[in-house]
Write a protein that holds these residues in place. Structure first.
Motif, PDB file in Angstrom:
ATOM      1  N   GLU A  37      -2.042  -5.861   0.684  1.00 23.41           N
ATOM      2  CA  GLU A  37      -1.636  -7.216   0.319  1.00 23.41           C
ATOM      3  C   GLU A  37      -2.827  -8.049  -0.127  1.00 23.41           C
ATOM      4  O   GLU A  37      -2.722  -9.273  -0.271  1.00 23.41           O
ATOM      5  N   GLY A  38      -3.963  -7.389  -0.358  1.00 28.74           N
ATOM      6  CA  GLY A  38      -5.168  -8.110  -0.727  1.00 28.74           C
ATOM      7  C   GLY A  38      -5.625  -9.011   0.406  1.00 28.74           C
ATOM      8  O   GLY A  38      -5.288  -8.807   1.577  1.00 28.74           O
ATOM      9  N   LEU A  39      -6.404 -10.031   0.065  1.00 24.57           N
ATOM     10  CA  LEU A  39      -6.801 -11.049   1.039  1.00 24.57           C
ATOM     11  C   LEU A  39      -5.894 -12.254   0.929  1.00 24.57           C
ATOM     12  O   LEU A  39      -6.289 -13.396   1.182  1.00 24.57           O
ATOM     13  N   ALA A  62       1.667  -7.467  -3.950  1.00 26.84           N
ATOM     14  CA  ALA A  62       0.990  -6.277  -3.450  1.00 26.84           C
ATOM     15  C   ALA A  62      -0.153  -5.866  -4.368  1.00 26.84           C
ATOM     16  O   ALA A  62      -0.107  -6.050  -5.584  1.00 26.84           O
ATOM     17  N   LEU A  63      -1.203  -5.301  -3.752  1.00 28.62           N
ATOM     18  CA  LEU A  63      -2.260  -4.613  -4.484  1.00 28.62           C
ATOM     19  C   LEU A  63      -2.082  -3.099  -4.416  1.00 28.62           C
ATOM     20  O   LEU A  63      -2.731  -2.367  -5.147  1.00 28.62           O
ATOM     21  N   ALA A  64      -1.232  -2.646  -3.513  1.00 32.71           N
ATOM     22  CA  ALA A  64      -0.874  -1.232  -3.415  1.00 32.71           C
ATOM     23  C   ALA A  64       0.578  -1.171  -2.954  1.00 32.71           C
ATOM     24  O   ALA A  64       0.990  -1.936  -2.085  1.00 32.71           O
ATOM     25  N   THR A  65       1.334  -0.265  -3.542  1.00 36.54           N
ATOM     26  CA  THR A  65       2.773  -0.226  -3.332  1.00 36.54           C
ATOM     27  C   THR A  65       3.175   1.041  -2.592  1.00 36.54           C
ATOM     28  O   THR A  65       2.608   2.109  -2.813  1.00 36.54           O
ATOM     29  N   LEU A  66       4.161   0.895  -1.722  1.00 38.89           N
ATOM     30  CA  LEU A  66       4.783   2.017  -1.032  1.00 38.89           C
ATOM     31  C   LEU A  66       6.042   2.416  -1.795  1.00 38.89           C
ATOM     32  O   LEU A  66       6.922   1.578  -2.030  1.00 38.89           O
ATOM     33  N   TYR A  67       6.121   3.702  -2.181  1.00 39.55           N
ATOM     34  CA  TYR A  67       7.290   4.242  -2.871  1.00 39.55           C
ATOM     35  C   TYR A  67       7.990   5.236  -1.953  1.00 39.55           C
ATOM     36  O   TYR A  67       7.343   6.107  -1.363  1.00 39.55           O
ATOM     37  N   ILE A  68       9.306   5.121  -1.857  1.00 43.58           N
ATOM     38  CA  ILE A  68      10.098   6.079  -1.092  1.00 43.58           C
ATOM     39  C   ILE A  68      11.125   6.686  -2.033  1.00 43.58           C
ATOM     40  O   ILE A  68      11.985   5.979  -2.571  1.00 43.58           O
ATOM     41  N   ASP A  69      11.014   7.977  -2.275  1.00 40.23           N
ATOM     42  CA  ASP A  69      11.866   8.679  -3.235  1.00 40.23           C
ATOM     43  C   ASP A  69      11.895   7.950  -4.574  1.00 40.23           C
ATOM     44  O   ASP A  69      12.948   7.798  -5.209  1.00 40.23           O
ATOM     45  N   GLY A  70      10.725   7.468  -4.990  1.00 42.91           N
ATOM     46  CA  GLY A  70      10.588   6.807  -6.275  1.00 42.91           C
ATOM     47  C   GLY A  70      10.857   5.328  -6.274  1.00 42.91           C
ATOM     48  O   GLY A  70      10.568   4.651  -7.267  1.00 42.91           O
ATOM     49  N   THR A 126       9.521  -3.458  -1.144  1.00 43.09           N
ATOM     50  CA  THR A 126       9.020  -4.824  -1.126  1.00 43.09           C
ATOM     51  C   THR A 126       7.796  -4.897  -0.211  1.00 43.09           C
ATOM     52  O   THR A 126       7.523  -3.985   0.576  1.00 43.09           O
ATOM     53  N   VAL A 127       7.045  -6.000  -0.312  1.00 48.30           N
ATOM     54  CA  VAL A 127       5.902  -6.200   0.580  1.00 48.30           C
ATOM     55  C   VAL A 127       6.360  -6.191   2.030  1.00 48.30           C
ATOM     56  O   VAL A 127       5.750  -5.552   2.901  1.00 48.30           O
TER      57      VAL A 127
END
Length: 712
Positions: free
Chosen positions: A99-101, A107-115, A119-120
């Motif tokens: 989530e950066g500072l 987001a600065l990095a994303t979580l993908y689940i089955d593509g 959300t944050v």
């Protein structure tokens, strides 16, 4: 520490040493090899050894062998990847929070689940469980060319188990200390033979904090506050075509409820000593203690169709929705005046269409496509406090983001041993955000209101990537890539001056050298990535009045940088005995960061950025009968997150060891485990405002237990 010099020397040593290993006598064909790992996060499926990205992978076998139950727990095997310091935060890759500072922001990095990009809030509380998961891939560094705007720091891809046409059923039960309980089941089979298959997986996890909170026991939400409870149910359908040229479909949908507890302790400012770490937290400020629970829904539909022997078209539609209730622990308790209530709602929809070509090692491979995404966030909060004679703060924010992009990447073999990589993303982004705050006083003073409604804004960005790969000897390669990352700017209410302020977009250029090697006929693997990132206008959130959320401000650090190294290796000593090790070195710095409120912060490292992380483990498993294993993660100290708090305190510096042993019968397995086996006590967060040393957060305690798993 000059990380760059040390990292360069390390990579040089690896390159010089590896040919010696490869020249040794190779094992016979009957000898076991390390599992071949295929990664999917770069659109084209490829071997781990063929990607230049720094990817840490945990396979289904490792998840089961190590007893990993959440994607955050998987970080214990990885270099330069750790969990965030608090449950209301993201995860940390190369010293950068997802989530950066700017906690809770884009987001600065994303979580993908089955593509499906989560959300944050869904990454904080959502599909954390790894039951019936096939693989976890953690990409370190920018993935902006192929993954999009929310991947400046990296990306995590979770792939769950696909349906199979053969019927199967698995179940697991775990019990342990701290009232730990896990129950899980998964199974499926064919609906129509060789055409349609289904799979369902469900899990439930709970445990309780061992901290004492006698000052909170009278509150209605106390039981929920000390309990960590999570459950998820997921269903998948597979549609196979009748011919090799037909459409293949995979539909995945899941629902989860997630309410982790807080391992917070009181400090000297509240009358407690940190040496009594697992003592009483009768802080007297219960409204600061949220009791958050999230419901997360995620779905994806992937359609693929081959075109000829080397090309494929892919259509992917995704949906993610998260609703978070955030009452304070004393909300709803009779007689309580100073409470907090609020909600956060986020929804994310995306569609991608791409065409790819994978013609093997000696031909041009490429992927090109378009991506469309819409994201909405609404949050409100009302909090009553006794400061200044008593007041009530109310705030709400509403944000809509839309982006459309065209992207592509090509790998072109220009010689027998040399490939050129070129790619880019053309991104159009539109945002419309507004916020409102109101402060009313118990003594009847006039209310203070602020409104921020700047209207819609848009931007166009180009995110290029170039690289070259040299396969200089059998089983070894050396590559170089350079690529740009980006996150858009925004605005906020300056409640101190009652004005609307803006902050600029931030961007990075990352330069990376990748070394890949396999030796001794596939029994050994050693990969390394050396990187340098130049960061412009990094966004940093402050509270201009520490402890007052209505004084939040976002400012841009002029120049920042990070550099370091990841080395990860695995070796198969015998067919039953294997080991792994990973080392991460990191050097981060605000090169030019002068603030009007807190002075010159230039020279400070990033928060949550340890200079080194080390992970290693050993595993003995014949596939039946007795098995055992151990792994450990060593994390150097790092600065606490709140840069405006002076002095800024280091936390961390810990070693956590995990042990396990068991016996595998024909259809069931019994495992005894001990996570944090030596009961290491350590801080992951500390909150000090001047001389007021408020509180801290502890790392997880030791949990020893037993797991019974059956497969039919």
């Amino acid at each position: 520490m000059n990380t760059l010099k040390l990292a360069g020397a390390s990579v040089a040593a690896l390159i010089l040493a590896a040919p010696i290993a490869t020249s040794q006598e190779a094992p016979t064909e009957e000898t076991k090899r390390l599992q071949n790992i295929t990664v999917t996060g770069e659109k084209i499926e490829r071997s781990l050894q063929d990607t230049q990205a720094s990817v840490a992978v945990v396979t289904q076998q490792q998840i089961e062998d190590l007893g990993i139950e959440s994607f955050r727990d998987a970080f214990r095997t990885m270099a330069n990847v750790i969990d965030a310091d608090w449950v209301d935060a993201g995860f940390v890759i190369r010293g950068v929070n997802s989530e950066g500072l700017t906690p809770g922001g884009e987001a600065l990095a994303t979580l993908y689940i089955d593509g499906a990009p989560q959300t944050v809030q869904g990454a904080r509380r959502g599909g954390r469980g790894l039951w019936d998961v096939q693989q976890v891939e953690v990409y370190r560094g920018p993935q902006s060319t192929l993954s999009g705007r929310a991947s400046l720091a990296g990306a995590i891809y979770i792939t769950t188990q696909d349906p199979m046409f053969e019927p199967d059923l698995r179940a697991r039960v775990t019990v342990g200390e701290l009232e730990t309980l896990q129950a899980a089941i998964a199974g499926g089979g064919a609906i129509v033979k060789d055409r349609i298959a289904w799979r369902v997986a469900a899990e439930y996890i709970r445990d309780e904090s061992d901290l004492n909170y006698p000052g909170y026991e009278q509150f209605d939400l106390f039981d929920n506050f000390i309990e960590d409870e999570y459950y998820q149910i997921r269903g998948k359908l597979l549609f196979e075509p009748e011919s090799a040229t037909g459409w293949r479909g995979l539909l995945s949908a899941s629902f989860s409820s997630d309410s982790p507890n807080y391992d917070d302790i009181a400090g000297p400012g509240l009358g407690f000593e940190y040496s009594e770490q697992r003592g009483d937290l009768n802080a007297g400020l219960p409204f600061f203690q949220d009791n958050r629970e999230a419901e997360n829904t995620s779905a994806s539909l992937r359609l693929t169709r081959p075109i000829g022997e080397t090309m494929q078209v892919t259509l992917l539609g995704t949906y993610a929705d998260t609703t978070v209730d955030r009452p304070s622990i004393n909300a709803g308790t009779e007689g309580e005046t100073f409470t907090s209530v609020g909600t956060i709602e986020q929804e994310r929809l995306s569609f991608e269409a791409n065409l790819s070509r994978d013609a093997g090692e000696d031909a041009i491979s490429w992927v090109a496509g378009v991506y469309v995404e819409s994201e909405e966030t609404f949050a409100d909060n009302e909090r009553s406090v006794f400061f200044g004679g008593g007041r009530t703060d109310f705030g709400e924010t509403d944000q809509e983001l839309f982006n459309i992009a065209a992207f592509g990447e090509v790998t072109w073999p220009v010689a027998d041993t040399v490939d050129i990589i070129a790619g880019g993303r053309l991104l159009y982004e539109e945002r419309d955000e507004s916020s409102f705050s109101r402060r009313t006083f118990f003594n009847g003073d006039p209310a203070v209101e602020s409104l921020n409604d700047p209207g819609a804004s848009d931007t166009v960005e180009v995110l290029p990537k170039v690289g070259i790969v040299w396969d200089f000897t059998q089983g070894q390669s050396l590559g170089f890539t350079a690529q740009r990352g980006y996150r858009g700017g925004g605005s906020f209410i300056d409640n101190i001056n009652n004005t609307t302020e803006t902050f600029d977009a931030e961007s990075t250029w990352t330069y990376e050298i990748a070394y890949r090697s396999e030796f001794l006929g596939g029994r050994g693997r050693l990969n390394a990535n050396l990187f340098y990132t130049d960061w412009s206008d990094q966004q940093v959130n402050f509270q201009r009045i520490p402890g007052d959320p209505l004084s939040d401000a976002v400012v841009n650090a002029g120049e920042s940088s990070l550099q370091g190294l990841e080395v990860e290796g695995r070796y198969l000593f015998t067919d039953a005995f294997s080991g792994f090790a990973s080392v991460g070195l990191l050097d981060t710095e605000f090169d030019d960061f002068n603030t009007s409120d807190f002075g010159d912060l230039s020279g400070l490292p990033f928060p949550e950025a340890p200079e080194y992380t080390v992970a290693f483990g050993l595993d003995y498993n014949t596939g039946s009968g007795f098995f055992a294993g151990a792994d450990a993660k060593v994390v150097d100290e790092y600065l606490a997150r709140d840069l405006q708090n002076a002095p800024v305190d280091p936390v961390g510096d810990y070693t956590v060891v995990n042990l396990r042993a068991g016996y595998q019968f024909d259809s069931f397995t019994v495992t005894v485990f001990s996570d944090n086996a030596f009961d290491e006590e350590y801080f992951v967060y500390r909150d000090r405002i001047g001389d007021f040393d408020c509180c801290a957060t502890l790392g997880p305690r030791r949990v020893t237990g037993v797991t019974l798993e059956a497969e039919f």
